[in-house]
Every structure is written in structure tokens, then in C-alpha cells.
Design a protein around this motif. Sequence first.
Motif, PDB file in Angstrom:
ATOM      1  N   ALA A 277       0.872  -1.295  -0.118  1.00 13.70           N
ATOM      2  CA  ALA A 277      -0.187  -0.049  -0.101  1.00 13.70           C
ATOM      3  C   ALA A 277       0.979   1.372  -0.241  1.00 13.70           C
ATOM      4  O   ALA A 277       2.034   1.200   0.293  1.00 13.70           O
ATOM      5  CB  ALA A 277      -0.888   0.135   1.304  1.00 13.70           C
ATOM      6  N   GLY A 278       0.204   2.469  -0.079  1.00 11.56           N
ATOM      7  CA  GLY A 278       1.072   3.577  -0.199  1.00 11.56           C
ATOM      8  C   GLY A 278       0.952   4.214   1.371  1.00 11.56           C
ATOM      9  O   GLY A 278       0.124   3.758   2.208  1.00 11.56           O
ATOM     10  N   SER A 279       1.900   4.940   1.496  1.00 13.96           N
ATOM     11  CA  SER A 279       2.212   5.650   2.901  1.00 13.96           C
ATOM     12  C   SER A 279       1.239   7.083   3.006  1.00 13.96           C
ATOM     13  O   SER A 279       1.206   7.675   1.862  1.00 13.96           O
ATOM     14  CB  SER A 279       3.612   6.092   3.099  1.00 13.96           C
ATOM     15  OG  SER A 279       3.778   6.991   4.295  1.00 13.96           O
ATOM     16  N   ASP A 280       0.587   6.981   4.093  1.00 12.94           N
ATOM     17  CA  ASP A 280      -0.284   8.229   4.203  1.00 12.94           C
ATOM     18  C   ASP A 280       0.584   8.937   5.470  1.00 12.94           C
ATOM     19  O   ASP A 280       0.260   8.542   6.740  1.00 12.94           O
ATOM     20  CB  ASP A 280      -1.560   7.965   4.783  1.00 12.94           C
ATOM     21  CG  ASP A 280      -2.386   8.942   5.407  1.00 12.94           C
ATOM     22  OD1 ASP A 280      -1.851  10.155   5.444  1.00 12.94           O
ATOM     23  OD2 ASP A 280      -3.580   8.691   5.623  1.00 12.94           O
TER      24      ASP A 280
ATOM     25  N   GLY B 200      -3.543   8.147   8.914  1.00  9.22           N
ATOM     26  CA  GLY B 200      -4.933   7.618   9.100  1.00  9.22           C
ATOM     27  C   GLY B 200      -5.317   6.550   8.248  1.00  9.22           C
ATOM     28  O   GLY B 200      -6.234   5.564   8.422  1.00  9.22           O
ATOM     29  N   ALA B 201      -4.671   6.461   7.048  1.00  9.21           N
ATOM     30  CA  ALA B 201      -5.024   5.399   6.150  1.00  9.21           C
ATOM     31  C   ALA B 201      -3.873   4.604   5.677  1.00  9.21           C
ATOM     32  O   ALA B 201      -2.724   4.627   6.234  1.00  9.21           O
ATOM     33  CB  ALA B 201      -5.905   5.890   4.740  1.00  9.21           C
ATOM     34  N   GLY B 202      -3.887   3.717   4.536  1.00  6.57           N
ATOM     35  CA  GLY B 202      -2.628   3.442   3.741  1.00  6.57           C
ATOM     36  C   GLY B 202      -1.888   2.627   4.768  1.00  6.57           C
ATOM     37  O   GLY B 202      -2.199   1.959   5.733  1.00  6.57           O
TER      38      GLY B 202
ATOM     39  N   ALA C 227       1.930  12.727   0.477  1.00  4.74           N
ATOM     40  CA  ALA C 227       2.005  13.826   1.544  1.00  4.74           C
ATOM     41  C   ALA C 227       0.238  14.098   1.719  1.00  4.74           C
ATOM     42  O   ALA C 227      -0.152  14.783   0.819  1.00  4.74           O
ATOM     43  CB  ALA C 227       2.647  15.067   0.974  1.00  4.74           C
ATOM     44  N   GLN C 228      -0.321  13.637   2.656  1.00  6.47           N
ATOM     45  CA  GLN C 228      -1.516  13.679   3.264  1.00  6.47           C
ATOM     46  C   GLN C 228      -1.603  14.118   4.595  1.00  6.47           C
ATOM     47  O   GLN C 228      -1.175  13.664   5.635  1.00  6.47           O
ATOM     48  CB  GLN C 228      -2.134  12.347   2.872  1.00  6.47           C
ATOM     49  CG  GLN C 228      -3.466  11.953   2.292  1.00  6.47           C
ATOM     50  CD  GLN C 228      -3.670  10.590   2.299  1.00  6.47           C
ATOM     51  OE1 GLN C 228      -4.935  10.272   2.171  1.00  6.47           O
ATOM     52  NE2 GLN C 228      -2.979   9.817   1.844  1.00  6.47           N
ATOM     53  N   ASN C 229      -3.112  14.806   4.702  1.00  7.08           N
ATOM     54  CA  ASN C 229      -3.250  15.091   6.150  1.00  7.08           C
ATOM     55  C   ASN C 229      -5.117  15.141   6.152  1.00  7.08           C
ATOM     56  O   ASN C 229      -5.558  14.502   5.217  1.00  7.08           O
ATOM     57  CB  ASN C 229      -2.863  16.586   6.485  1.00  7.08           C
ATOM     58  CG  ASN C 229      -3.284  17.376   5.672  1.00  7.08           C
ATOM     59  OD1 ASN C 229      -4.147  17.392   4.840  1.00  7.08           O
ATOM     60  ND2 ASN C 229      -2.522  18.861   5.881  1.00  7.08           N
TER      61      ASN C 229
ATOM     62  N   ARG D 229      -7.366  12.006  -6.227  1.00 11.73           N
ATOM     63  CA  ARG D 229      -7.006  10.476  -7.087  1.00 11.73           C
ATOM     64  C   ARG D 229      -5.863  10.035  -6.312  1.00 11.73           C
ATOM     65  O   ARG D 229      -4.712  10.661  -6.247  1.00 11.73           O
ATOM     66  CB  ARG D 229      -6.641  10.874  -8.473  1.00 11.73           C
ATOM     67  CG  ARG D 229      -8.077  10.794  -9.438  1.00 11.73           C
ATOM     68  CD  ARG D 229      -7.804  10.715 -10.828  1.00 11.73           C
ATOM     69  NE  ARG D 229      -7.131   9.679 -11.215  1.00 11.73           N
ATOM     70  CZ  ARG D 229      -7.755   8.573 -11.705  1.00 11.73           C
ATOM     71  NH1 ARG D 229      -9.191   8.505 -11.367  1.00 11.73           N
ATOM     72  NH2 ARG D 229      -7.224   7.316 -12.247  1.00 11.73           N
ATOM     73  N   LEU D 230      -5.380   8.660  -6.266  1.00 11.49           N
ATOM     74  CA  LEU D 230      -4.621   7.958  -5.796  1.00 11.49           C
ATOM     75  C   LEU D 230      -4.095   7.049  -6.701  1.00 11.49           C
ATOM     76  O   LEU D 230      -3.152   6.340  -6.381  1.00 11.49           O
ATOM     77  CB  LEU D 230      -5.029   7.208  -4.484  1.00 11.49           C
ATOM     78  CG  LEU D 230      -5.316   8.067  -3.298  1.00 11.49           C
ATOM     79  CD1 LEU D 230      -5.984   7.394  -2.217  1.00 11.49           C
ATOM     80  CD2 LEU D 230      -4.189   8.990  -2.776  1.00 11.49           C
ATOM     81  N   THR D 231      -4.609   7.172  -7.880  1.00 13.56           N
ATOM     82  CA  THR D 231      -3.625   6.389  -9.091  1.00 13.56           C
ATOM     83  C   THR D 231      -3.647   7.226 -10.365  1.00 13.56           C
ATOM     84  O   THR D 231      -4.576   8.113 -10.606  1.00 13.56           O
ATOM     85  CB  THR D 231      -4.325   5.284  -9.341  1.00 13.56           C
ATOM     86  OG1 THR D 231      -3.386   4.324 -10.377  1.00 13.56           O
ATOM     87  CG2 THR D 231      -6.031   5.164  -9.681  1.00 13.56           C
TER      88      THR D 231
ATOM     89  N   THR E  65     -13.970   9.404   8.891  1.00 17.60           N
ATOM     90  CA  THR E  65     -14.068   7.976   8.230  1.00 17.60           C
ATOM     91  C   THR E  65     -12.672   7.926   7.376  1.00 17.60           C
ATOM     92  O   THR E  65     -12.552   6.815   6.695  1.00 17.60           O
ATOM     93  CB  THR E  65     -15.201   7.913   7.445  1.00 17.60           C
ATOM     94  OG1 THR E  65     -15.018   9.110   6.371  1.00 17.60           O
ATOM     95  CG2 THR E  65     -16.523   8.068   8.080  1.00 17.60           C
ATOM     96  N   HIS E  66     -11.973   8.753   7.507  1.00 21.49           N
ATOM     97  CA  HIS E  66     -10.515   8.604   6.588  1.00 21.49           C
ATOM     98  C   HIS E  66      -9.637   7.267   7.092  1.00 21.49           C
ATOM     99  O   HIS E  66      -9.387   7.046   8.157  1.00 21.49           O
ATOM    100  CB  HIS E  66      -9.602   9.836   7.033  1.00 21.49           C
ATOM    101  CG  HIS E  66      -8.366   9.638   6.393  1.00 21.49           C
ATOM    102  ND1 HIS E  66      -8.329   9.776   4.727  1.00 21.49           N
ATOM    103  CD2 HIS E  66      -7.001   9.507   6.783  1.00 21.49           C
ATOM    104  CE1 HIS E  66      -6.873   9.751   4.687  1.00 21.49           C
ATOM    105  NE2 HIS E  66      -6.154   9.483   5.808  1.00 21.49           N
ATOM    106  N   GLY E  67      -9.616   6.416   5.928  1.00 26.78           N
ATOM    107  CA  GLY E  67      -8.756   5.206   6.414  1.00 26.78           C
ATOM    108  C   GLY E  67      -9.729   4.130   6.798  1.00 26.78           C
ATOM    109  O   GLY E  67      -9.254   2.769   7.154  1.00 26.78           O
TER     110      GLY E  67
HETATM  111  C1  LIG Z   1      -2.098   5.978   1.001  1.00 29.47           C
HETATM  112  C2  LIG Z   1      -3.424   6.058   0.932  1.00 29.47           C
HETATM  113  N1  LIG Z   1      -4.088   4.693   0.627  1.00 29.47           N
HETATM  114  C3  LIG Z   1      -5.497   4.606   0.837  1.00 29.47           C
HETATM  115  C4  LIG Z   1      -6.257   5.707   1.024  1.00 29.47           C
HETATM  116  C5  LIG Z   1      -7.655   5.524   0.893  1.00 29.47           C
HETATM  117  O1  LIG Z   1      -8.302   5.698   2.289  1.00 29.47           O
HETATM  118  C6  LIG Z   1      -5.777   6.896   1.330  1.00 29.47           C
HETATM  119  N2  LIG Z   1      -6.340   8.061   1.504  1.00 29.47           N
HETATM  120  N3  LIG Z   1      -4.155   7.073   1.333  1.00 29.47           N
END
Ligand SMILES: Cc1ncc(CO)c(N)n1
Length: 300
Positions: A17-20, A24-26, A50-52, A122-124, A231-233
Motif C-alpha cells: 500500500a501507499g504511505s499516508d 490515518g490510511a494506507g 503527503a496527506q493530512n 485521485r490516488l492512481t 472516516t478517513h482510512g
Molecule cells: C495512502 C492511502 N491509501 C489509501 C487511501 C484511501 O483511504 C488513502 N487516503 N491514502
Amino acid sequence: MSPVTPLRPPARVLAVAGSDSGGGAGIQADLATIGAWGGYGMTAVTAVTAQNTQGVQAVHVLPADVVTAQLEAVGADIGVDAVTIGMLGSVPVMHAVADWLEAARPPRVVLDPVMVASSGDRLTDAAGEDAEAAWARLLSLADLVTPNVPELAALTGRTLDEEDDPARALAAAVAAARGLVAADGPVGRGGTVLVKGGHLPADAEGCLTDVLVGPQGETAVTAPRVGTRATHGTGCTLSSALAVLAAGGRSWEEALRAARPWLTRALRGADGLGVGDRSRPTWHGPLDWRVPTDDDGRRA
Ligand SMILES: Cc1ncc(CO)c(N)n1
Ligand SMILES: Nc1ncnc2c1ncn2[C@@H]1O[C@H](COP(=O)(O)OP(=O)(O)OP(=O)(O)O)[C@@H](O)[C@H]1O
């Protein structure tokens, strides 16, 4: 004194998976969840975001050979009882993961077909026919696919956002999932689809329903809709919980029945976290811990 030996070794769960960065997610949600259920977590990072709680500010997808190297390193040495797959980010990474799944054949594969973050970003960058072919490969290698309703619409080419009535909206989503698990459908090896109800309206009792749609039948699991923006994640959290529970020997139905009430508590716990002020993360930790917050969930 002899070292402490666990009664049973923990399930070895690999999160792809990706790093968040917001936690909260990933990958971060996957590892927290695997730990919360007593599993041993490993990772193959596909992307750095880079996400918050406001949204996604930057995405860097890793080269496919770096993803392959992580998968091979873990698979060859430590061993994998279950895999949970989230954000993949690009068509080359999707094929790299499919190649490894074909070669390594891990016993349980949960595929969350992540396309868009809860913030709407978008994540892809995968799109068009190349993306369709890569998704078809991954679907055929998964034991459980966990799309939310927009992802289910994208995977099946159906329109699933026109129905306001909760029962009819859920029925349309379940019908779409049946097409995926049908004998001539893309989900192979007798795989199952979990239709997640988080994007559908709550029913008259204020509940949301998730439905496991398998070749042998369907099981609906209902839980109260939690009135929160935190609901993030949730999707990553649920998939990882299902992977670690299945690795411990549970069926998908048993895993969902165990994970769903825990997810409700994780959603309820999130508002007391005081983390950010928009799309807050669910809380994977113990619930007897709180920081003082104001009515909007901000740190007091
Ligand atoms: C890295 C990542 N994976 C999945 C989601 C979907 O919640 C997100 N916001 N970020
Ligand atoms: N407000 C809510 N209250 C209770 N359960 C919820 C709520 N929102 C989502 N869920 C549950 O969370 C799980 C994930 O569903 P959802 O459809 O939100 O997935 P997702 O969109 O992939 O999640 P993410 O927010 O991580 O992208 C499902 O079990 C769903 O029923």
C-alpha cells in the motif's frame, strides 16, 4: 529464565500500500490494525503521499522494481500468511504486484481497489485500457475484493449513484458484485467480493450494510452509521482486519462479523482524537484513552 514464547505464532500479514503521512490510511492504518489484532505486520510500500485531514498534497509512486524488491525480500525470508493490498498508484506497480502474486501464491489475498481518497483526491494515475487490463489481472488473483461503491462502479462499468432508496441502492451494488464473481467474471479462484456500504444512504434504522458476495451465496452484515466525519482510512482498516483475521483461520464471514463491531468502535473513538479538523482518521488504538477536545473534536 527461558524466553517467553507465544502460544501460537502471530499471523504474518503483508500490507502492499501507499504511505499516508497523516497516519490515518494506507500503510499506517494497515500496520496499526494488524497490530491491534495481534498479527505481525510487514510492508511493501508502493507510493509516498503527503496527506493530512484536508486532502492529498503530493503523490510519489515508487518504481515498480523497488516494489518487487520489497515483495521478494519479505516473501523469500519471513513468509506471508495473508496479503492486504491497497493503493498501487500506477499500471507498472499493478503489474509488478500481479507478477509477484502469480509467482509466490500467498494463501489469502485481500484486494482493496483504491482509486480515490475520501477527500476526493485521485490516488492512481492508471486509466484507460491499460488500467482495465491490470485490474483484471489483480482481480483474478484476489480471494477477497473490497470495493467501495464508486470503485465497484468503476470496475464493472455500471452507474451506481442514481438510486436514493437505501435498499435499492444496495441491491444495485450487490447485482454489480455478482457479475464480478460469476463463473465467467473477473474474480477468479472462487473469490468473494465485499460490497462496502459506507457511500450508500443509511436505512430507516440508521444502519449501513456491507454484503459479502461469493460464488456460493451472500451474507449481509449491518452496523449503525456513526455520525462522524472521521472516516478517513476506514476501507484500509477494514481490509487489514479481514486479512489478519482470515490468516488466523476465520472464514470471510467470521472475519467480517468480528471486524465490523470493532470498526464501529474505531469510528466512534475517532472524534475524541483531536487530530486535524476535516477528514479525520479512525482510531485503531485502545478506547480508554482520550485527549480533552472541544465540541468540534479539536484539542482543547
Ligand atoms: C495512502 C492511502 N491509501 C489509501 C487511501 C484511501 O483511504 C488513502 N487516503 N491514502
Ligand atoms: N459513517 C460510518 N459509520 C459506520 N460505518 C461506516 C461509516 N462510513 C463507512 N463505514 C464502514 O466502513 C467500512 C468502509 O466502507 P467505505 O465504503 O467507507 O470504504 P472506503 O470508501 O473504501 O473507505 P475510505 O474512507 O478508507 O476510502 C465499511 O464497513 C462501511 O460500512
